[in-house]
Design an enzyme around this catalytic site. Sequence first.
Site, short mmCIF file in Angstrom:
data_model
loop_
_atom_site.label_atom_id
_atom_site.label_comp_id
_atom_site.label_asym_id
_atom_site.label_seq_id
_atom_site.Cartn_x
_atom_site.Cartn_y
_atom_site.Cartn_z
N ASP A 30 0.85 -1.19 0.00
CA ASP A 30 0.00 0.00 0.00
C ASP A 30 0.88 1.24 0.00
O ASP A 30 2.10 1.14 0.20
CB ASP A 30 -1.03 -0.02 1.14
CG ASP A 30 -0.44 0.23 2.51
OD1 ASP A 30 -1.19 0.65 3.40
OD2 ASP A 30 0.77 -0.01 2.71
N HIS B 70 10.95 -9.72 0.59
CA HIS B 70 10.67 -8.29 0.43
C HIS B 70 11.96 -7.49 0.67
O HIS B 70 12.80 -7.87 1.49
CB HIS B 70 9.59 -7.87 1.43
CG HIS B 70 9.00 -6.53 1.14
ND1 HIS B 70 9.59 -5.35 1.54
CD2 HIS B 70 7.88 -6.19 0.48
CE1 HIS B 70 8.84 -4.33 1.14
NE2 HIS B 70 7.80 -4.82 0.48
N PHE C 70 6.79 1.79 -4.29
CA PHE C 70 8.19 1.98 -3.89
C PHE C 70 8.74 3.37 -4.23
O PHE C 70 9.83 3.74 -3.80
CB PHE C 70 9.12 0.90 -4.47
CG PHE C 70 8.87 -0.47 -3.93
CD1 PHE C 70 9.25 -0.81 -2.64
CD2 PHE C 70 8.23 -1.44 -4.69
CE1 PHE C 70 8.99 -2.07 -2.12
CE2 PHE C 70 7.96 -2.71 -4.18
CZ PHE C 70 8.35 -3.03 -2.89
N TYR D 204 2.91 4.81 0.68
CA TYR D 204 3.54 5.46 1.83
C TYR D 204 2.52 6.38 2.49
O TYR D 204 1.70 6.99 1.81
CB TYR D 204 4.75 6.28 1.38
CG TYR D 204 5.85 5.45 0.75
CD1 TYR D 204 6.53 4.48 1.49
CD2 TYR D 204 6.25 5.65 -0.56
CE1 TYR D 204 7.56 3.72 0.92
CE2 TYR D 204 7.27 4.91 -1.14
CZ TYR D 204 7.92 3.95 -0.39
OH TYR D 204 8.93 3.20 -0.96
#
Length: 230
Positions: free
Chosen positions: A66, A188, A79, A68
């Site tokens: 989701d 991740h 990202f 920032y």
Amino acid sequence: MVLDNAPSWQPALKDEFSAPYMQELKQFLQAEKANHKVIYPNSSNWFHALETTPLNQVKVVILGQDPYHQPGQAHGLCFSVKPGVKTPPSLVNIYKELDKDLGIKPVNHGYLESWAKQGVLLLNAVLTVEESNANAHQGKGWEQFTDKIISIVNEQCNHVVFMLWGSYAQKKGSAIDPQKHLILKAPHPSPLSAYRGFLGCQHFSQANAYLQQHGTAAINWQLPEHVDSE
């Protein structure tokens, strides 16, 4: 919620906007705003990933979770942060892997727009978030919408590289056809898990080799040195 600036996606997604789940999501977001909740990114950027990467140009899909949730960061690409914003920890590790894999030195910003414009679909599973409240909009309907996006790419595109980082992305991408596309999996890139196999995964060089093998231009992962602040 409309896709006016993403015409290539409209035919495949237009029915989603009238679906009951999307109407419920719209009502939820309206209620949040009515309660003076701050939502990121700005509504003009909710579909920025689709607007920047047309369906017929998708070469690579990177899945995030989701947006920032701090001011000035999110702008609709997973990202990525706006120019002038400190590079987040996960992206720092992505840059480390780019250096390790392809010798690409980190830039001093986290703005990934140039990747998106080359065909890298930077898609979050959930497209909005409440300020300072991570995952606040999970389970409200966005996941069904982004599952549809992944399904469309799976069906309508050929030889796409899916980079599935972490168990959440891997679960979300579980229906992708491995005979038709390249599926790359790794932990991740967050500081909590990057050292368990993300660093050293060589996904960027593997992606380019696969694209070239299938007659598609490789991605230039080198980001511009300088970007203008918005």
